[in-house]
Scaffold this active site. Sequence first.
Site, PDB file in Angstrom:
ATOM      1  CG  ASP A  14       1.974   5.719  -0.991  1.00  0.00           C
ATOM      2  OD1 ASP A  14       1.703   4.868  -1.852  1.00  0.00           O
ATOM      3  OD2 ASP A  14       1.278   6.725  -0.785  1.00  0.00           O
ATOM      4  CG  ASP A 108       0.082   1.917  -4.842  1.00  0.00           C
ATOM      5  OD1 ASP A 108      -0.692   1.314  -4.077  1.00  0.00           O
ATOM      6  OD2 ASP A 108      -0.185   3.038  -5.314  1.00  0.00           O
ATOM      7  CD  GLU A 109      -1.406   2.499   0.452  1.00  0.00           C
ATOM      8  OE1 GLU A 109      -0.997   3.182   1.412  1.00  0.00           O
ATOM      9  OE2 GLU A 109      -2.499   2.708  -0.112  1.00  0.00           O
TER      10      GLU A 109
END
Length: 370
Positions: A14, A108-109
């Site tokens: 993350d 983003d993860e």
Amino acid sequence: MGVDLPIRKIIHVDMDAFYASVAQMDNPELRGKPIAVGGGGKRGVISAASYEARKFGVKSAMSGRLAEKLCPDLIFVRTDFERYKEISNRIRKIFFDYTDLVEPLSLDEAYLDVTENKIGLPSATLIAQKIRQRIFDEVGLTASAGISINKFIAKVASDYNKPNGQKTVNPEDVLHFLEDLDIRKFHGVGKVTAEKMYQKGIFTGRDLKSKSLEYLDEHFGKSGRYYYYIVRGIHNSEVKPNRIRKSLAAERTFSENLSSEIFMLKKLEHIAEEVTKRLNKSKVAGKTVTLKIKYSDFTLQTRSKTLPYYISEKAVIIDAAKDLLYQDKLKNSVRLLGISLSNLNTDKSLVSKTIEDRKKSVSVQLKFDF
């Protein structure tokens, strides 16, 4: 009850305050300062906040006006999704150097299954360290990671030592980790559900574990079974490199509240056009149209209808959205409208595993190098 868990080594990576961190990386003058991505103007809503801004209580989905009251020195920056996508693709290339089993959740993860990995390293903990170091060296951003035996625990663990940290939950520590966990930390337990659990004396994983399956089914419906198993460390969802898209949507927040359905219909035409473009780009169609309405008091309402056939044409989507708009009287003036299409022709029914299937998994007592 003994718990059997699948032998997997899962990493959840993350990125730390991704949108805000990209802005600070690209503009050194913003480093160390409280910034908000989006949220500018009279009606703006914040997409992301830097850690410096979060110390003042600024967070995503907050109105820019409120954020500015909390943090008078807050700096607003524009969103730049092309730049975020570019950075995200560079990060994913790093992931693929270690495994092909990468399941992105957003820009983003992502989940990575490194049970068998390309560098032959037995320790998922060390792989996570290498990945985070490479992201920092090659991209210039920090990332946090959670490492454990399944996706659920890995995701919870990734939030444990943020920012720029990681946490490993070894197989033998899983049950103790979950028992001591605040119920608000359980992925899938939202604010409303947490409040409901509090009212029933459920504050930690240990409290949740004390409740029977029948009790959780009765009080939490379909989610009850999910809660029953995850608190016992049972979550057999595999890392899926090609996630099947479940829906396509578009929405708009308006500069002024709308109280006339006539004006709303004009807005819905533009939104439907955007949905149609996304459907055509993805080459999919759907049966269920959902109209999302956010009122001026920030209450949210959704209205849905399912057609007997797949649609992807703007005119048909507009007709369905129009029917939904007039379905009930509006409660207040409207600040946001959205249209989504789900029940897509990409959906495939997933066969749920029974507890007997789970018991075929290898027991946690086996030695497993994390």
